[in-house]
Design a protein around this motif. Structure first.
Motif, PDB file in Angstrom:
ATOM      1  N   LYS A   1       0.800  -1.213   0.000  1.00  7.16           N
ATOM      2  CA  LYS A   1       0.000   0.000   0.000  1.00  7.16           C
ATOM      3  C   LYS A   1       0.841   1.276   0.000  1.00  7.16           C
ATOM      4  CE  LYS A   1      -4.376  -1.576   1.990  1.00  7.16           C
ATOM      5  NZ  LYS A   1      -5.201  -0.892   0.983  1.00  7.16           N
ATOM      6  N   GLY A   2       1.824   1.348   0.882  1.00  2.00           N
ATOM      7  CA  GLY A   2       2.637   2.564   0.942  1.00  2.00           C
ATOM      8  C   GLY A   2       3.457   2.786  -0.304  1.00  2.00           C
ATOM      9  N   VAL A   3       3.939   1.703  -0.906  1.00  2.00           N
ATOM     10  CA  VAL A   3       4.690   1.825  -2.158  1.00  2.00           C
ATOM     11  C   VAL A   3       3.780   2.372  -3.249  1.00  2.00           C
ATOM     12  CG1 VAL A   3       5.978   0.569  -3.933  1.00  2.00           C
ATOM     13  CG2 VAL A   3       6.280  -0.020  -1.522  1.00  2.00           C
ATOM     14  N   ASN A   4       2.538   1.877  -3.306  1.00  2.00           N
ATOM     15  CA  ASN A   4       1.581   2.403  -4.286  1.00  2.00           C
ATOM     16  C   ASN A   4       1.333   3.887  -4.065  1.00  2.00           C
ATOM     17  OD1 ASN A   4       1.299  -0.206  -5.271  1.00  2.00           O
ATOM     18  ND2 ASN A   4      -0.557  -0.619  -4.104  1.00  2.00           N
ATOM     19  N   VAL A   5       1.196   4.287  -2.805  1.00  2.00           N
ATOM     20  CA  VAL A   5       0.994   5.703  -2.493  1.00  2.00           C
ATOM     21  C   VAL A   5       2.164   6.536  -3.002  1.00  2.00           C
ATOM     22  CG1 VAL A   5       0.824   7.389  -0.611  1.00  2.00           C
ATOM     23  CG2 VAL A   5      -0.501   5.269  -0.505  1.00  2.00           C
ATOM     24  N   ALA A   6       3.378   6.073  -2.746  1.00  2.00           N
ATOM     25  CA  ALA A   6       4.569   6.802  -3.185  1.00  2.00           C
ATOM     26  C   ALA A   6       4.624   6.904  -4.705  1.00  2.00           C
ATOM     27  CB  ALA A   6       5.829   6.119  -2.663  1.00  2.00           C
ATOM     28  N   ARG A   7       4.219   5.856  -5.389  1.00  2.00           N
ATOM     29  CA  ARG A   7       4.250   5.859  -6.846  1.00  2.00           C
ATOM     30  C   ARG A   7       3.265   6.886  -7.413  1.00  2.00           C
ATOM     31  NH1 ARG A   7       6.539   1.783  -9.749  1.00  2.00           N
ATOM     32  NH2 ARG A   7       6.331   0.277  -8.052  1.00  2.00           N
ATOM     33  N   VAL A   8       2.076   6.955  -6.804  1.00  2.00           N
ATOM     34  CA  VAL A   8       1.073   7.932  -7.238  1.00  2.00           C
ATOM     35  C   VAL A   8       1.559   9.351  -6.951  1.00  2.00           C
ATOM     36  CG1 VAL A   8      -1.260   8.790  -6.796  1.00  2.00           C
ATOM     37  CG2 VAL A   8      -0.864   6.338  -7.052  1.00  2.00           C
ATOM     38  N   LEU A   9       2.116   9.574  -5.780  1.00  2.00           N
ATOM     39  CA  LEU A   9       2.628  10.900  -5.439  1.00  2.00           C
ATOM     40  C   LEU A   9       3.700  11.338  -6.436  1.00  2.00           C
ATOM     41  CD1 LEU A   9       2.884  10.556  -1.557  1.00  2.00           C
ATOM     42  CD2 LEU A   9       1.325  12.058  -2.805  1.00  2.00           C
ATOM     43  N   ALA A  10       4.600  10.428  -6.784  1.00  2.00           N
ATOM     44  CA  ALA A  10       5.653  10.772  -7.740  1.00  2.00           C
ATOM     45  C   ALA A  10       5.062  11.153  -9.097  1.00  2.00           C
ATOM     46  CB  ALA A  10       6.626   9.605  -7.887  1.00  2.00           C
ATOM     47  N   ALA A  11       4.009  10.415  -9.517  1.00  2.00           N
ATOM     48  CA  ALA A  11       3.367  10.724 -10.797  1.00  2.00           C
ATOM     49  C   ALA A  11       2.682  12.085 -10.761  1.00  2.00           C
ATOM     50  CB  ALA A  11       2.361   9.640 -11.153  1.00  2.00           C
ATOM     51  N   LEU A  12       2.286  12.528  -9.573  1.00  2.00           N
ATOM     52  CA  LEU A  12       1.666  13.842  -9.415  1.00  2.00           C
ATOM     53  C   LEU A  12       2.701  14.959  -9.245  1.00  2.00           C
ATOM     54  CD1 LEU A  12      -1.219  12.856  -6.963  1.00  2.00           C
ATOM     55  CD2 LEU A  12      -1.487  13.550  -9.361  1.00  2.00           C
ATOM     56  N   GLY A  13       3.983  14.584  -9.268  1.00  2.00           N
ATOM     57  CA  GLY A  13       5.041  15.577  -9.136  1.00  2.00           C
ATOM     58  C   GLY A  13       5.447  15.860  -7.710  1.00  2.00           C
ATOM     59  N   HIS A  14       5.149  14.935  -6.795  1.00  2.00           N
ATOM     60  CA  HIS A  14       5.495  15.099  -5.383  1.00  2.00           C
ATOM     61  C   HIS A  14       6.295  13.881  -4.931  1.00  2.00           C
ATOM     62  CE1 HIS A  14       2.768  18.544  -4.725  1.00  2.00           C
ATOM     63  NE2 HIS A  14       2.053  17.957  -5.666  1.00  2.00           N
ATOM     64  N   PRO A  15       7.608  13.879  -5.098  1.00  2.00           N
ATOM     65  CA  PRO A  15       8.423  12.727  -4.699  1.00  2.00           C
ATOM     66  C   PRO A  15       8.225  12.371  -3.228  1.00  2.00           C
ATOM     67  CG  PRO A  15       9.715  14.292  -5.981  1.00  2.00           C
ATOM     68  CD  PRO A  15       8.416  14.967  -5.666  1.00  2.00           C
ATOM     69  N   ALA A  16       8.258  11.080  -2.945  1.00  2.00           N
ATOM     70  CA  ALA A  16       8.048  10.583  -1.590  1.00  2.00           C
ATOM     71  C   ALA A  16       9.197   9.671  -1.188  1.00  2.00           C
ATOM     72  CB  ALA A  16       6.716   9.831  -1.514  1.00  2.00           C
ATOM     73  N   ILE A  17       9.283   9.415   0.103  1.00  3.67           N
ATOM     74  CA  ILE A  17      10.257   8.475   0.650  1.00  3.67           C
ATOM     75  C   ILE A  17       9.548   7.153   0.899  1.00  3.67           C
ATOM     76  CG2 ILE A  17      11.856   8.021   2.547  1.00  3.67           C
ATOM     77  CD1 ILE A  17      11.871  11.068   3.065  1.00  3.67           C
ATOM     78  N   VAL A  18      10.173   6.050   0.507  1.00  5.97           N
ATOM     79  CA  VAL A  18       9.617   4.717   0.724  1.00  5.97           C
ATOM     80  C   VAL A  18      10.442   4.017   1.794  1.00  5.97           C
ATOM     81  CG1 VAL A  18       9.147   2.464  -0.304  1.00  5.97           C
ATOM     82  CG2 VAL A  18       8.806   4.540  -1.652  1.00  5.97           C
ATOM     83  N   THR A  19       9.804   3.649   2.899  1.00  5.02           N
ATOM     84  CA  THR A  19      10.490   2.833   3.896  1.00  5.02           C
ATOM     85  C   THR A  19       9.599   1.674   4.300  1.00  5.02           C
ATOM     86  OG1 THR A  19      11.820   2.890   5.915  1.00  5.02           O
ATOM     87  CG2 THR A  19       9.721   4.075   5.969  1.00  5.02           C
ATOM     88  N   GLY A  20      10.198   0.711   4.983  1.00  2.00           N
ATOM     89  CA  GLY A  20       9.502  -0.504   5.366  1.00  2.00           C
ATOM     90  C   GLY A  20      10.522  -1.611   5.556  1.00  2.00           C
ATOM     91  N   LEU A  21      10.078  -2.854   5.429  1.00  2.43           N
ATOM     92  CA  LEU A  21      10.911  -4.021   5.699  1.00  2.43           C
ATOM     93  C   LEU A  21      10.936  -4.934   4.482  1.00  2.43           C
ATOM     94  CD1 LEU A  21       9.334  -4.704   9.192  1.00  2.43           C
ATOM     95  CD2 LEU A  21      11.613  -3.759   8.815  1.00  2.43           C
ATOM     96  N   VAL A  22      12.133  -5.283   3.994  1.00  2.97           N
ATOM     97  CA  VAL A  22      12.242  -6.171   2.835  1.00  2.97           C
ATOM     98  C   VAL A  22      13.356  -7.183   3.048  1.00  2.97           C
ATOM     99  CG1 VAL A  22      11.355  -4.555   1.118  1.00  2.97           C
ATOM    100  CG2 VAL A  22      13.791  -4.578   1.629  1.00  2.97           C
ATOM    101  N   GLY A  23      13.268  -8.314   2.328  1.00  2.00           N
ATOM    102  CA  GLY A  23      14.305  -9.323   2.431  1.00  2.00           C
ATOM    103  C   GLY A  23      14.245 -10.325   1.300  1.00  2.00           C
ATOM    104  N   GLY A  24      15.319 -11.060   1.104  1.00  2.00           N
ATOM    105  CA  GLY A  24      15.372 -12.147   0.141  1.00  2.00           C
ATOM    106  C   GLY A  24      15.375 -11.705  -1.303  1.00  2.00           C
ATOM    107  N   VAL A  25      15.191 -12.684  -2.193  1.00  2.00           N
ATOM    108  CA  VAL A  25      15.229 -12.436  -3.633  1.00  2.00           C
ATOM    109  C   VAL A  25      14.099 -11.502  -4.059  1.00  2.00           C
ATOM    110  CG1 VAL A  25      15.044 -13.525  -5.906  1.00  2.00           C
ATOM    111  CG2 VAL A  25      16.371 -14.629  -4.102  1.00  2.00           C
ATOM    112  N   ASN A  26      12.914 -11.725  -3.518  1.00  2.00           N
ATOM    113  CA  ASN A  26      11.801 -10.838  -3.865  1.00  2.00           C
ATOM    114  C   ASN A  26      12.070  -9.416  -3.396  1.00  2.00           C
ATOM    115  OD1 ASN A  26      10.319 -12.928  -5.034  1.00  2.00           O
ATOM    116  ND2 ASN A  26       9.212 -13.380  -3.141  1.00  2.00           N
TER     117      ASN A  26
END
Length: 311
Positions: free
Chosen positions: A38-63
């Motif tokens: 959800k937050g990544v989608n929000v950041a992507r929409v904001l960027a498309a609207l001309g408002h860059p965002a910061i993406v944070t959270g938890l990730v791991g592994g190949v995916n």
């Protein structure tokens, strides 16, 4: 800059085909893969609207590596924190009638990894104008994880938009998120009432500054300190609704950052959400449709809210 937090991101796969046949082989006509949650989608929409965002959270592994690679390709600022377990995947199967989504369980998070993320989150808050906290909690995180994040943001004078459900939502309300955005099902589950206006007042009484309920094709209902409104799209649109709520959250976060009046925030949220239904993937929207619908979104002021509601 708006900070988006996705504690349980995913590598999103979208399969497109003419029609899905249950219990049979289906030939996929197109496959897309991108960083999701959800937050990544929000950041992507904001960027498309001309408002860059910061993406944070938890990730791991190949995916997680593939997710980060897509963030880089998309020019989204990656402030994710690595964990040992592998990031989940989601699969959306979209045909000409509807979209079916399969959600893998999230990776288990160790206590030390959670503490490392909290320290990182504290470091990011001073550069944030608004924090968006979105989505489910992966296994291993405390049920009050969002309450902790809201409290830290408020201590840093950063207002929060929270898009969560169940105990994760309810436990965060006493911390005072500025805006919450449940959908109709989540609102009913959290309050026990099928009346969205009543449910919104109950959640405001529990601590939310404003409640914006997503009612699917019927648009949004908002109860705020300034009043209540219904905002409806000009027409019913068929397509892929995945990510439409995230687009609404992006508009609400921008409205919170800029301070525009609530009816205008809702106008943009409904138009952006509806335009997302016309796009093939979450985090994307039909730009022409968005601008074309803005002036046609129907805004209706609600009766004054009751002075007091009890949960």
């Amino acid at each position: 800059m708006i900070l988006t937090v996705t504690l349980n991101p995913a590598l999103d796969l979208t399969y497109r085909l003419g029609a899905v046949r249950l219990h049979a082989s289906n030939r996929v006509e197109g496959v897309r893969q991108q960083a999701g949650g959800k937050g990544v989608n929000v950041a992507r929409v904001l960027a498309a609207l001309g408002h860059p965002a910061i993406v944070t959270g938890l990730v791991g592994g190949v995916n997680g590596q593939a997710l980060r690679a897509d963030l880089a390709r998309s020019a989204l600022r990656d402030e994710l924190v690595d964990i040992t377990a592998g990031t989940r995947r989601t699969v959306a199967v979209a045909d000409e009638q509807d979209t079916t989504v399969f959600l893998e369980p999230g990776p288990p998070v160790e206590a030390a990894e959670w503490q490392r993320f909290l320290a990182h989150y504290r470091r990011l808050l001073p550069s944030a104008s608004v924090a968006v906290l979105s989505g489910s909690l992966p296994p291993g995180l405390p049920v009050d994880a969002y309450r902790v994040l809201v409290e830290l943001a408020r201590a840093a004078a950063v207002p929060v938009v929270l898009d969560a459900e169940g105990e994760a939502l309810l436990s965060a309300l006493p911390a005072g998120p500025a805006v919450i955005k449940p959908n109709a099902t989540e609102l009913t589950a959290a309050t026990g009432t099928a009346d969205p206006a009543r449910g919104a007042e109950l959640l405001r009484a529990a601590g939310a500054g404003a409640v914006v309920a997503s009612l699917g094709p019927d648009g949004l209902l908002a109860r705020t300190p300034e009043g209540g409104w219904r905002a409806r799209p000009p027409e019913h649109l068929r397509g892929n609704p995945t990510g439409a709520g995230d687009s609404a959250v992006a508009a609400l976060a921008l409205g919170l950052e800029t301070g525009i009046p609530w009816p205008e925030r809702l106008r943009h949220a409904v138009a952006l959400s509806a335009a997302t239904v016309l796009a093939p993937q979450a985090g994307r929207f039909d730009v022409a449709a968005y601008h074309g619908m803005l002036d046609r979104v129907r805004i209706e002021e609600l009766d004054p809210a009751p002075r007091r509601a009890e949960v």
